[in-house]
Each structure stands twice: as structure tokens, then as C-alpha cells.
Design an enzyme around this catalytic site. Structure first.
Site, PDB file in Angstrom:
ATOM      1  N   PRO A   1       0.844  -1.240   0.106  1.00 25.04           N
ATOM      2  CA  PRO A   1      -0.061   0.177   0.062  1.00 25.04           C
ATOM      3  C   PRO A   1       0.836   1.193   0.032  1.00 25.04           C
ATOM      4  O   PRO A   1       0.230   2.175  -0.223  1.00 25.04           O
ATOM      5  CB  PRO A   1      -0.721   0.034   1.297  1.00 25.04           C
ATOM      6  CG  PRO A   1      -0.742  -1.569   1.423  1.00 25.04           C
ATOM      7  CD  PRO A   1       0.477  -2.065   1.181  1.00 25.04           C
TER       8      PRO A   1
ATOM      9  N   GLU B   1       1.552  -7.390   8.860  1.00 23.54           N
ATOM     10  CA  GLU B   1       1.637  -5.967   8.753  1.00 23.54           C
ATOM     11  C   GLU B   1       2.713  -5.519   7.691  1.00 23.54           C
ATOM     12  O   GLU B   1       3.209  -4.519   7.514  1.00 23.54           O
ATOM     13  CB  GLU B   1       2.460  -5.365  10.020  1.00 23.54           C
ATOM     14  CG  GLU B   1       1.186  -5.614  11.273  1.00 23.54           C
ATOM     15  CD  GLU B   1       0.041  -4.710  10.859  1.00 23.54           C
ATOM     16  OE1 GLU B   1       0.395  -3.543  10.595  1.00 23.54           O
ATOM     17  OE2 GLU B   1      -1.074  -5.191  10.535  1.00 23.54           O
TER      18      GLU B   1
ATOM     19  N   ARG C   1      -0.116  -9.527 -20.943  1.00 15.89           N
ATOM     20  CA  ARG C   1      -0.881  -9.085 -22.092  1.00 15.89           C
ATOM     21  C   ARG C   1      -0.121  -8.378 -23.015  1.00 15.89           C
ATOM     22  O   ARG C   1      -0.526  -8.232 -24.232  1.00 15.89           O
ATOM     23  CB  ARG C   1      -1.915  -8.264 -21.567  1.00 15.89           C
ATOM     24  CG  ARG C   1      -3.114  -8.906 -21.003  1.00 15.89           C
ATOM     25  CD  ARG C   1      -4.179  -8.112 -20.367  1.00 15.89           C
ATOM     26  NE  ARG C   1      -4.608  -7.190 -21.392  1.00 15.89           N
ATOM     27  CZ  ARG C   1      -5.667  -7.555 -22.224  1.00 15.89           C
ATOM     28  NH1 ARG C   1      -6.379  -8.637 -22.018  1.00 15.89           N
ATOM     29  NH2 ARG C   1      -6.072  -6.705 -22.960  1.00 15.89           N
TER      30      ARG C   1
ATOM     31  N   ASP D   1      -7.889  -1.475 -25.231  1.00 19.24           N
ATOM     32  CA  ASP D   1      -8.063  -1.494 -23.510  1.00 19.24           C
ATOM     33  C   ASP D   1      -8.265   0.060 -22.983  1.00 19.24           C
ATOM     34  O   ASP D   1      -7.451   1.058 -23.632  1.00 19.24           O
ATOM     35  CB  ASP D   1      -6.908  -2.152 -23.114  1.00 19.24           C
ATOM     36  CG  ASP D   1      -6.800  -3.525 -23.386  1.00 19.24           C
ATOM     37  OD1 ASP D   1      -7.993  -4.034 -23.821  1.00 19.24           O
ATOM     38  OD2 ASP D   1      -5.988  -4.344 -23.365  1.00 19.24           O
TER      39      ASP D   1
END
Length: 239
Positions: free
Chosen positions: A88, A115, A153, A167
Site C-alpha cells: 500500500p 503487517e 498481455r 483497452d
């Protein structure tokens, strides 16, 4: 290209990597997957986590198994892969980041849990921290699979070039709405312009809808695109 992953849950990857497109890349020898159960590098107790120095809730992944893994690579004469840690706290993933990653020959993705991961591993081995969005998940395996999928991809022959050219994000905009049969679904009909056969009008319609959707859902992308004067003039003609 080889994509390696360090994970506590290798079985999560098995079924996903057997999907058509991802497996096709392997069969075309475009991609080699190496999914490593990092727990096998832990001590005999296979303990992977411990308390956080300084206090705080939760447990942190210990550094020794990761150091041991990289030492083993070095002893085998394998150059350290370009290493990505999904977190994050990382830089937000974008299509341009994926395109850069797809040009690497050897990538390692570290998926954490609890964590997170001892900072010493990040400082010593990680080249790039990536975040898939402003959300917190139980572990990094879903983000890791998302990144793998996006990279695959991009490889030649895996999917048709005209498929990924439409896309979202490929040209800096979100994708336009698309329709298939039946033409009429009660009161819900396919836009007439898509049935016209007029490719110029269809292209203009799709561009307009793509811009509208991007303005509505991702105004930040439009702000970036409007720095291009040619794009700005093109938008001014349709809005």
C-alpha cells in the site's frame, strides 16, 4: 521473460496461471513462471513472522528467508531479478509502469502478508514498490497476479495487438462502451451509429464516448491528456 513470485500461498497462483491467455504465453515460450513458496526458506519451524520492534499491532514478515533466497540465486550465478514489492505504500500501478516492466527479462514480485515485510529486505533488494490502488488487502497475492496478468498481455503473440489497443489506459483514456448481439434487448438498443457501417462516424463516436467516460470517472487522466494541444483541439470539436 521469466516472472518469479515469492509468496506464502503458492496454490493461489496455480489455477490462475492455467487460464487461456496466461498459459498461452507459457506455451509460446514468451513467459516462464516461477512461483516460490518463501516458507521453504524459513528455519525448520517454518516461522515467517514476528513482533514489530517499537510496538504496534500485528506481525511482520521476517527478513531471513528473503535474504536466504537472494543468496541462493547469487550462488547459482543468477543475476538479481528486477524486484517489485507490492505494498500500500508503493507507487500506484499505471499502464506505463506495466509497459516498462514488460520489457524486463527477469522480474521478481514479492507478495507480503500481515503487517508487511521487514524494511531491510526492501532496502537491500527491492527496485520498485507498487500499489494497485488506495485500498488495503489481506495479502499481496491478488495485486501480484494483477501485475503478472497485465505484463503478460503486452507480450508478442499472446493476444492480438488490435485487442489491447482498445483497452482502457492504452491511449491514456478509459475504454469506450461496447455492444454485442442481440441488436435489440427490449427497450435497450445498440446505438445506431455502430450499425451504420460508417467507420469514420464509428471512430468519432467511440472517441467521444471514451472522453466522456474518462471525464466522469477519471478526471485526472483527462487533465494529463489535455496538456497535448492536438488532443485538446480534437476534444473541443466534439464537446
Amino acid at each position: 521473460m521469466i516472472i518469479r513470485t515469492l509468496t506464502l500461498f503458492p496454490k493461489i497462483y496455480d489455477m490462475y496461471l492455467e487460464q487461456t491467455i496466461l498459459d498461452r504465453a507459457r506455451k509460446l515460450n514468451q513467459i516462464e513462471y516461477e512461483i516460490v513458496d518463501i516458507r521453504t526458506y524459513a528455519e525448520s519451524s517454518r516461522k515467517m513472522d514476528d513482533i514489530v520492534y517499537g510496538g504496534g499491532a500485528g506481525m511482520l514478515l521476517k527478513p531471513e528467508p528473503y535474504f536466504k533466497y537472494f543468496f541462493e540465486l547469487k550462488n547459482k550465478g543468477i543475476k538479481k531479478p528486477y524486484t517489485v514489492f507490492v505494498s500500500p505504500q508503493g507507487k500506484k500501478v499505471s499502464q506505463s509502469v506495466i509497459e516498462d516492466l514488460s520489457k524486463k527479462d527477469d522480474i521478481l514480485i514479492i507478495s507480503a502478508r500481515y503487517e508487511g515485510l521487514d524494511q531491510r529486505v526492501i532496502d537491500r533488494y527491492v527496485d520498485l514498490e507498487l500499489c494497485v490502488g488506495d485500498i488495503v488487502l489481506t495479502n499481496g497475492d491478488l495485486p501480484a497476479l494483477s501485475i503478472i496478468d497485465a505484463i503478460v498481455r503486452q507480450k508478442d503473440g499472446v493476444i492480438k495487438e488490435e485487442s489491447y489497443e482498445t483497452d482502457s489506459f492504452y491511449n491514456g483514456l478509459l475504454g469506450y462502451p461496447q455492444y454485442t448481439r442481440p441488436e435489440n434487448l427490449g427497450r435497450h438498443k445498440v446505438p445506431q451509429v455502430l450499425l451504420s457501417g460508417d467507420h469514420k462516424k464509428i471512430e468519432e463516436y467511440r472517441f467521444k464516448e471514451s472522453v466522456k467516460k474518462t471525464i466522469l470517472n477519471r478526471p485526472d487522466l483527462i487533465e494529463e491528456k489535455l496538456k497535448d494541444e492536438d488532443f485538446k483541439r480534437k476534444v473541443e470539436k466534439i464537446l
